[in-house]
Design a protein around this motif. Structure first.
Motif: not given
Length: 384
Positions: A202, A242, A245, A277, A279, A303-304, A306, A338, A340
């Motif tokens: 992170q 991946e 994040r 990721g 956030m 891409t996802y 948070i 996608n 979290v």
């Protein structure tokens, strides 16, 4: 492929009082028994890992227990830095952000009191990484703690080049770009070691949103962000997207936030960063509406998000239904696969400086767990 909403948080968690005393004494330059401190960090991290697992945190961490602050620790692991920077110099953006609220400024001075013990530094020489030993200690400690908690899924936080630059005045390099490049080259060592250890990396990047009040225009701030994204991508060039994040926020805690830059003004630059990721603040009252940005902005492949579904500036424990509602809103615009669940920021990124008391922190994390389960039922089970 996961068939549920998983949960995590932004990093810092309430330190036990005895550990907090040791960490802050060391930060203040007191003669601290390093063996005692190291052993207490290890035991405390194991305790907090177990507690995270019990609270339903899927992707857990070390609570940042060995660090006095989420950004200053990095300058202890780099050459070229010397002490002698005031908190006002390191957080100049904040004075602009609250200038219309002098009565709040008085309250903030009290809230910020724990930061008075933090060592702030400036860059006055060539930057290189020398923090291999404390980094390895962090890695070894989390590996043991995660195993004891019954998981192999954990993350370690690391300061981004831009975050370090924001809080440490440059008195050595000819240009800001040169300074960021040097920081990126140096911190690459830490990033790659965390990845090699098998943890999610992170990268803390609040500088990509937080410092906007210090700029005269959004255009000027976008140039600032773009330069930092380029430095970050350079530092992460050897790590798969991946596996990373990034935590982007507008500053933790309670602030008026009338000068916060809108997500819509910077979202394209954030999505150009390498981490898969992203956030974002989503529970804070100033940013809770910004899920709507993604009605018009498509996430890049892989891409996802948070979204923070827990507000770290309030002792109100979110109802699980509210958490679920926030998650379903995001899933509706970016896809359930996608999303979290996360928190807006850390619960005390500076040790001892949290608006939320420890018992409420854990109640909030449990509410996040319960809300994620409700959202999962709505997003998956109802379609079966």
């Amino acid at each position: 492929m996961l068939d549920r909403i998983t949960t995590t948080h932004a990093g810092s968690l309430p330190r036990p009082e005895d550990l907090l005393s040791l960490v802050m004494a060391r930060e203040a330059g007191a003669d601290v028994d390093e063996t005692r401190l190291r052993d207490r960090v290890r035991s405390a991290v194991e305790e907090v890992a177990r507690r995270q697992a019990a609270a339903g945190v899927d992707i857990l961490n070390d609570g940042e227990f060995g660090k006095a602050a989420y950004f200053t620790y990095a300058t202890e692991r780099l050459t070229g830095f010397v002490e002698g920077v005031s908190i006002e110099e390191a957080t100049g953006w904040m004075a602009v952000a609250i200038r219309d609220f002098p009565d709040f400024a008085e309250r903030l001075a009290t809230v910020m009191a724990p930061a008075a013990g933090i060592r702030l530094r400036a860059c006055e020489g060539p930057v290189s990484y020398v923090g291999h030993a404390p980094l390895q200690a962090d890695i070894d400690t989390l590996r043991v703690a995660a195993s004891a908690a019954g998981t192999t899924t954990a993350f370690l936080s690391s300061a981004s080049p831009g975050l370090i630059a924001q809080s440490t005045p440059n008195r050595h390099y000819a240009t800001e770009e040169d300074y960021l490049t040097a920081l990126a080259e140096a911190m690459r060592t830490e990033y790659e070691a965390i990845h090699a250890a098998g943890f999610v990396l992170q990268v803390d990047c609040p500088d990509l949103a937080m410092s906007a009040p210090a700029f005269d225009s959004v255009k000027d701030f976008r140039r600032h962000v773009q330069m930092r994204v380029e430095a970050l991508n350079h530092a992460l060039s050897g790590i798969p997207a991946e596996a990373v994040r990034m935590h982007v926020c507008w500053g933790g805690g309670e602030l008026p936030r009338t000068t916060d830059v809108g997500l819509h003004d910077i979202v394209d630059l954030l999505l150009a960063a390498k981490p898969a990721g992203v956030m974002l603040m989503a529970a804070n009252a100033r940013h809770a509406h910004e899920w709507q940005v993604f009605e018009d902005v498509k996430l890049p492949e892989g891409t996802y998000l948070i979204p923070g579904v827990i507000d770290i500036g309030s002792n109100v424990v979110e109802h699980p239904q509210v958490v679920a509602q926030r998650l379903v809103q995001y899933a509706g615009v970016v896809g359930r696969e996608n999303v979290v669940a996360g928190t807006d920021c850390g619960f005390g990124p500076v040790a001892g400086m949290s608006a939320v008391v420890p018992t409420v922190v854990w109640a909030k994390l449990e509410a996040m767990r319960d809300g994620a389960r409700i959202a999962t039922d709505r997003l998956w089970r109802s379609r079966v």
